[in-house]
Design an enzyme around this catalytic site. Structure first.
Site, mmCIF file in Angstrom:
data_model
loop_
_atom_site.group_PDB
_atom_site.id
_atom_site.type_symbol
_atom_site.label_atom_id
_atom_site.label_comp_id
_atom_site.label_asym_id
_atom_site.label_seq_id
_atom_site.Cartn_x
_atom_site.Cartn_y
_atom_site.Cartn_z
ATOM 1 N N LYS A 77 2.953 11.595 -4.686
ATOM 2 C CA LYS A 77 3.498 10.504 -3.964
ATOM 3 C C LYS A 77 4.603 11.232 -2.686
ATOM 4 C CE LYS A 77 4.065 6.321 -5.863
ATOM 5 N NZ LYS A 77 4.383 5.055 -6.767
ATOM 6 N N ASP A 114 5.169 -0.426 -2.483
ATOM 7 C CA ASP A 114 5.791 -0.607 -3.640
ATOM 8 C C ASP A 114 6.814 -1.556 -3.561
ATOM 9 O OD1 ASP A 114 4.262 0.904 -5.437
ATOM 10 O OD2 ASP A 114 5.584 2.626 -5.330
#
Length: 284
Positions: A77, A114
């Site tokens: 990520k 997120d």
């Protein structure tokens, strides 16, 4: 017969997937596959195990193979930010991306959904939640915590308390996100909950196979909203104790589902609904 068609008339179903290592645990293929079936959309979503040393090569080749985008999970990520051609402000602020869009020219656009998924989960399952009603307390300072901090501040939280076993990581987040953050020592985590209106476990503590999250909760107000990013199990000991103290609780599964929706819409052209059926499929 199709071999005689000019290239402009050959249409391929869009491909997307999730990149990580390991990847067998990911619920994303089941979730996106369910949405594709539910809405009758052409497309495929596949798990793609990728070692870190192969990440750049894989990303370069995916658009050529018909991929329109991908989700990104551990351990890639952070690394994808350095490989993307464009990065959204929120992904840059968080320091990680979980959603990639491959443009027709092969350029890679990186985003982080997120924080969106975190807030959407709270608003769906605690519709009367008011971020400015009192301080928020965030336990943890990893990548997920950074997304939570950014989204809570953006939602209007006026004071955000944060703690981490390694205090330096919490201090780094304060340095980046500013004066609304107050850092607490790990030993003071119980004190951090005093007066907090929103409490978040953004660590992996309490997950199946991990150590439990041991937090003194005597100071926790029964008016607080308590949520845990862990969703295996859905009812963590942390949530169970908060509920026993009269708090409203929100489990972590909804964040996983909601963070997936923007990418699905960009890749396959339809905004999926996150409902009870979606939750059931993700838990199977």
């Amino acid at each position: 017969m199709s071999d005689d068609l000019p290239p402009a008339q050959i249409h391929h179903a869009p491909l997307a997937g999730v990149i990580g290592m390991p990847i067998t645990h990911s619920r994303s293929p089941r979730l996106h596959g369910y949405w594709l079936d539910r809405y009758g959309l052409a497309g495929h979503y596949v798990p793609i195990p990728v070692m870190p040393e192969h990440l750049a090569e894989v990303l370069r080749n995916m658009p050529r193979m018909g991929f329109v985008g991908a989700n990104v999970t551990i351990p890639h990520k952070e690394a994808v930010l350095t490989l993307a051609d464009t990065v959204t402000d929120r992904a840059a602020l968080i320091g990680a991306a979980n959603t990639l869009i491959f443009r027709p020219d092969g350029k890679i656009h990186a985003d982080n959904t997120d924080g969106y998924g975190f807030i959407a989960n709270l608003r769906q399952n605690a519709p009367d939640w008011q971020p400015d009603r009192g301080p928020a307390a965030v336990i943890g300072a990893g990548g997920a915590a950074r997304a939570v901090v950014a989204s809570l501040l953006d939602s209007g939280v006026r004071e955000l308390r944060i703690t981490n076993r390694t205090r330096l990581r919490a201090e780094q987040i304060k340095a980046e996100f500013g004066a609304r953050l107050v850092v607490y020592d790990w030993a003071q985590v119980g004190n951090m909950l005093d007066g907090a209106a929103t409490v978040v476990n953004a660590t992996s503590l309490g997950m199946q196979g991990k150590q439990p999250l041991r937090v003194p909760m005597d100071a926790l107000s029964p008016d607080a909203l308590v949520t845990d990013l862990v969703y295996t199990p859905l009812m963590t000991p942390f949530l169970t104790e908060a509920q026993a103290r009269g708090c409203r609780i929100v489990d972590g599964l909804g964040m996983l589902l909601h963070q997936a929706a923007p990418g699905f819409e960009r890749w396959f052209g339809h905004r999926p609904e996150v409902d009870d059926d979606t939750r059931r499929i993700a838990l199977e």
